[in-house]
Design a protein around this motif. Structure first.
Motif, short mmCIF file in Angstrom:
data_model
loop_
_atom_site.label_atom_id
_atom_site.label_comp_id
_atom_site.label_asym_id
_atom_site.label_seq_id
_atom_site.Cartn_x
_atom_site.Cartn_y
_atom_site.Cartn_z
N TYR A 1 0.86 -1.19 0.00
CA TYR A 1 0.00 0.00 0.00
C TYR A 1 0.89 1.23 0.00
O TYR A 1 2.10 1.15 0.17
CB TYR A 1 -0.94 0.00 1.21
CG TYR A 1 -0.25 0.16 2.53
CD1 TYR A 1 -0.05 1.41 3.10
CD2 TYR A 1 0.23 -0.95 3.22
CE1 TYR A 1 0.60 1.56 4.32
CE2 TYR A 1 0.87 -0.82 4.44
CZ TYR A 1 1.05 0.44 4.98
OH TYR A 1 1.71 0.59 6.17
N HIS A 2 0.27 2.38 -0.25
CA HIS A 2 0.98 3.65 -0.26
C HIS A 2 0.32 4.60 0.74
O HIS A 2 -0.86 4.45 1.05
CB HIS A 2 0.92 4.29 -1.66
CG HIS A 2 1.44 3.39 -2.72
ND1 HIS A 2 2.78 3.30 -3.04
CD2 HIS A 2 0.81 2.53 -3.55
CE1 HIS A 2 2.94 2.43 -4.01
NE2 HIS A 2 1.77 1.95 -4.34
N ARG A 3 1.06 5.57 1.20
CA ARG A 3 0.50 6.59 2.10
C ARG A 3 -0.10 7.74 1.30
O ARG A 3 -0.55 8.72 1.87
CB ARG A 3 1.58 7.11 3.03
CG ARG A 3 2.00 6.04 4.05
CD ARG A 3 3.12 6.54 4.88
NE ARG A 3 4.33 6.46 4.04
CZ ARG A 3 5.54 6.60 4.47
NH1 ARG A 3 5.76 6.88 5.72
NH2 ARG A 3 6.57 6.50 3.65
N CYS A 4 -0.12 7.60 -0.02
CA CYS A 4 -0.63 8.66 -0.89
C CYS A 4 -1.72 8.08 -1.79
O CYS A 4 -1.94 6.87 -1.83
CB CYS A 4 0.50 9.19 -1.76
SG CYS A 4 1.22 7.93 -2.82
N LEU A 5 -2.38 8.95 -2.52
CA LEU A 5 -3.32 8.53 -3.56
C LEU A 5 -2.49 8.09 -4.76
O LEU A 5 -1.52 8.76 -5.13
CB LEU A 5 -4.21 9.72 -3.95
CG LEU A 5 -5.18 9.48 -5.10
CD1 LEU A 5 -6.27 8.50 -4.67
CD2 LEU A 5 -5.79 10.80 -5.53
N GLU A 6 -2.85 6.96 -5.37
CA GLU A 6 -2.15 6.49 -6.56
C GLU A 6 -3.16 6.21 -7.65
O GLU A 6 -4.14 5.50 -7.45
CB GLU A 6 -1.35 5.21 -6.26
CG GLU A 6 -0.59 4.71 -7.48
CD GLU A 6 0.17 3.42 -7.21
OE1 GLU A 6 1.32 3.34 -7.67
OE2 GLU A 6 -0.38 2.51 -6.58
#
Length: 90
Positions: free
Chosen positions: A39-44
């Motif tokens: 997962y990412h801590r940002c919008l992707e």
């Protein structure tokens, strides 16, 4: 976030970065490559520029919200080419 895993990318290049606002990158995922669950801590936002795979299809967009778990499985015999927009950049 990814644990220490082998790099599934045949190639990567940054296309554009605008400070702390966003980053635009192109990734080539090797044939039979697998970007494990992460997962990412940002919008992707992902656009599949070329290729078909078990998890992603050419011409399609995929939106991953911060913290949303996802993976990329390229079970095809050719590279899967994706363009990733991350807001903010990681």
């Amino acid at each position: 976030m990814r644990k220490n895993t082998p790099n599934p990318y045949a190639a990567h290049r940054n296309l554009m970065r605008l400070g702390n606002l966003f980053s635009l990158d192109e990734y080539h995922i090797s044939p039979r490559g697998h970007d494990p669950t992460h997962y990412h801590r940002c919008l992707e936002i992902v656009y599949v520029r070329k290729g078909e795979s078990q998890s992603h299809h050419q011409g399609q967009f995929y939106l991953y919200k911060p913290g949303q778990v996802h993976e990329v499985i390229n079970n095809s015999p050719s590279d899967l080419v994706v363009i990733c927009l991350t807001i903010p950049p990681e």
